[in-house]
Design an enzyme around this catalytic site. Structure first.
Site, PDB file in Angstrom:
ATOM      1  N   ARG A  17       0.763  -1.338  -0.044  1.00  0.00           N
ATOM      2  CA  ARG A  17      -0.015   0.179   0.138  1.00  0.00           C
ATOM      3  C   ARG A  17       0.743   1.366   0.030  1.00  0.00           C
ATOM      4  O   ARG A  17       0.956   1.959  -0.966  1.00  0.00           O
ATOM      5  CB  ARG A  17      -0.878   0.063   1.395  1.00  0.00           C
ATOM      6  CG  ARG A  17      -2.112   0.925   1.184  1.00  0.00           C
ATOM      7  CD  ARG A  17      -1.733   2.561   1.336  1.00  0.00           C
ATOM      8  NE  ARG A  17      -1.029   2.507   2.935  1.00  0.00           N
ATOM      9  CZ  ARG A  17      -0.611   3.634   3.447  1.00  0.00           C
ATOM     10  NH1 ARG A  17      -0.442   4.877   2.481  1.00  0.00           N
ATOM     11  NH2 ARG A  17      -0.202   3.764   4.316  1.00  0.00           N
ATOM     12  N   ASP A  18       1.523   1.490   1.293  1.00  0.00           N
ATOM     13  CA  ASP A  18       2.542   2.751   1.392  1.00  0.00           C
ATOM     14  C   ASP A  18       3.531   2.972   0.252  1.00  0.00           C
ATOM     15  O   ASP A  18       3.830   3.715  -0.281  1.00  0.00           O
ATOM     16  CB  ASP A  18       2.970   2.740   2.853  1.00  0.00           C
ATOM     17  CG  ASP A  18       3.662   3.973   3.021  1.00  0.00           C
ATOM     18  OD1 ASP A  18       4.326   4.480   2.252  1.00  0.00           O
ATOM     19  OD2 ASP A  18       3.696   4.291   4.275  1.00  0.00           O
ATOM     20  N   HIS A 211       4.662   3.954  12.983  1.00  0.00           N
ATOM     21  CA  HIS A 211       4.990   3.680  11.609  1.00  0.00           C
ATOM     22  C   HIS A 211       6.014   4.912  11.422  1.00  0.00           C
ATOM     23  O   HIS A 211       5.849   6.227  11.392  1.00  0.00           O
ATOM     24  CB  HIS A 211       3.762   4.244  10.628  1.00  0.00           C
ATOM     25  CG  HIS A 211       3.873   4.342   9.498  1.00  0.00           C
ATOM     26  ND1 HIS A 211       3.160   3.616   8.519  1.00  0.00           N
ATOM     27  CD2 HIS A 211       4.778   5.175   8.444  1.00  0.00           C
ATOM     28  CE1 HIS A 211       3.498   3.721   7.257  1.00  0.00           C
ATOM     29  NE2 HIS A 211       4.312   4.798   7.222  1.00  0.00           N
ATOM     30  N   HIS A 213       9.599   6.504   9.661  1.00  0.00           N
ATOM     31  CA  HIS A 213      10.249   6.707   8.117  1.00  0.00           C
ATOM     32  C   HIS A 213      11.872   6.753   8.592  1.00  0.00           C
ATOM     33  O   HIS A 213      12.304   7.091   9.578  1.00  0.00           O
ATOM     34  CB  HIS A 213       9.912   7.778   7.552  1.00  0.00           C
ATOM     35  CG  HIS A 213       8.457   7.434   6.607  1.00  0.00           C
ATOM     36  ND1 HIS A 213       8.017   8.079   5.684  1.00  0.00           N
ATOM     37  CD2 HIS A 213       7.552   6.567   6.807  1.00  0.00           C
ATOM     38  CE1 HIS A 213       6.794   8.032   5.242  1.00  0.00           C
ATOM     39  NE2 HIS A 213       6.724   6.749   6.067  1.00  0.00           N
ATOM     40  N   CYS A 244      11.746   8.433  -0.354  1.00  0.00           N
ATOM     41  CA  CYS A 244      11.261   9.719   0.025  1.00  0.00           C
ATOM     42  C   CYS A 244      11.757  10.647  -0.950  1.00  0.00           C
ATOM     43  O   CYS A 244      12.872  10.997  -1.339  1.00  0.00           O
ATOM     44  CB  CYS A 244      11.985  10.000   1.215  1.00  0.00           C
ATOM     45  SG  CYS A 244      11.371  11.809   1.745  1.00  0.00           S
ATOM     46  N   ASN A 253       9.732   4.545   4.043  1.00  0.00           N
ATOM     47  CA  ASN A 253       9.392   3.776   5.217  1.00  0.00           C
ATOM     48  C   ASN A 253      10.749   2.762   5.616  1.00  0.00           C
ATOM     49  O   ASN A 253      11.749   2.547   5.041  1.00  0.00           O
ATOM     50  CB  ASN A 253       8.383   2.457   4.665  1.00  0.00           C
ATOM     51  CG  ASN A 253       7.225   3.256   4.214  1.00  0.00           C
ATOM     52  OD1 ASN A 253       6.634   3.995   5.020  1.00  0.00           O
ATOM     53  ND2 ASN A 253       6.717   3.147   2.888  1.00  0.00           N
TER      54      ASN A 253
HETATM   55 ZN    ZN Z   1       5.176   5.528   5.449  1.00  0.00          ZN
END
Ligand code: ZN
Length: 311
Positions: A17-18, A211, A213, A244, A253
């Site tokens: 997803r992310d 969550h 990063h 990123c 992530n």
């Molecule tokens: Zn993320």
């Protein structure tokens, strides 16, 4: 170490997803199936597989319902999907997801830029989703991942009091779990300890996942800080998928392979076979040719004689 002494950590894989929604390429549906199957084979038992948003906004997620339908066929897997609004929640529940996660920004500026709604309007949206869930799928937990909880690229600092007050409001609105996301890679370990400690004091067992990063290289340090203050569920992405855009060469992530290695090396039980996890990079790379993947553990290999804690 006795098996009974082992603590359990839940790794929630968010790559499908992310990760996939932050890259420009679109992974074909059949490749998503293969990748999710490989993640499952490695032992992952919670995977965020899709985002239910209009396909014209995110073509990467146009096959969300098909992906959910495939994933729910894997026994024992908790299939999660991200939904930004009631319509998305309805589509996700119809497809058969086990758990939904809603992004709510702690930063007013980020909320307006990201979903064109104020925080207050998002809380109202969450209430609507919870009401609908209560009637149509009462067993499906609703989680909020609070984005920009540690800082915002638009607004800058985000007051900790605002984060905690918003979490309390969301729990009052019927949300089952509230996790904190370092959407912009601005968190540091001291801040992570402070904020998760306050979150647990405020909402107890409803405090959810970290969550983090890795934008500035602090992803693992922040996860460890969260572990130290009681967090037991961590979001991460295979190969750190979803680089990123603000920091070329840095993963967005936290890298699942490195996170699992850290916890297993510490003697904690993730239930994941690292070698199979590293093997799950192959279908990811096959489905997204040319997309960079990250991770120190896959590059260095496992230390000689390294043994995980699979039961
Ligand atoms: Zn993320």
């Amino acid at each position: 170490m006795q098996q009974s002494d082992l603590h359990t950590v839940t790794i929630s894989e968010v790559g499908p997803r992310d990760g996939l929604q932050s890259v420009s390429g679109v992974m074909p549906t059949a490749d998503k199936f293969k990748w999710i199957d490989a993640l499952y084979a490695a032992g992952l038992r919670e995977i965020e597989v899709a985002s239910f948003v209009p396909a014209k906004l995110l073509p990467q997620m146009a096959d969300a319902a098909a992906v959910v339908k495939h994933a729910v066929g894997l026994p024992g897997l908790t299939v999660m999907a991200l939904v930004p609004n009631l319509r998305g929640a309805q589509a996700a529940l119809e497809a058969g997801v086990h758990k939904i996660t809603i992004p709510v920004s702690a930063s007013q500026a980020h909320s307006l830029a990201n979903v064109r709604k104020t925080r207050e309007q998002m809380v109202e949206e969450v209430r609507g989703i919870v009401r609908w869930r209560n009637e149509s799928a009462p067993k499906v937990p609703v989680e909020v991942g609070m984005s920009t909880a540690f800082g915002c690229t638009i607004q800058g600092e985000v007051a900790e009091d605002d984060v905690i007050a918003l979490a309390a409001q969301l729990v009052q609105s019927g949300v089952d779990e509230v996790g904190l996301s370092d959407t912009t890679g601005m968190a540091n370990p001291a801040q992570v300890r402070r904020l998760f400690t306050r979150l647990r004091a405020e909402i107890g067992e409803r405090a959810g996942a970290a969550h983090m990063h890795n934008t500035r290289g602090l992803g693992l340090a922040n996860c460890l800080a969260a572990w130290d203050v009681g967090v037991r569920t961590f979001d991460s992405s295979l190969g750190g998928l979803g680089g990123c855009p603000y920091a070329p060469g840095a993963s967005g992530n936290v890298v699942t392979e490195d996170l699992v290695f850290m916890f297993e090396a510490m003697g904690l039980r993730t239930g994941i076979d690292i070698e199979k996890l590293i093997a799950a990079r192959a279908p990811l790379m096959a489905g997204l040719p040319g997309e960079p993947v990250y991770g120190m553990t896959p590059e260095a290999g496992l230390p000689r004689g390294f043994r995980g804690h699979l039961s």
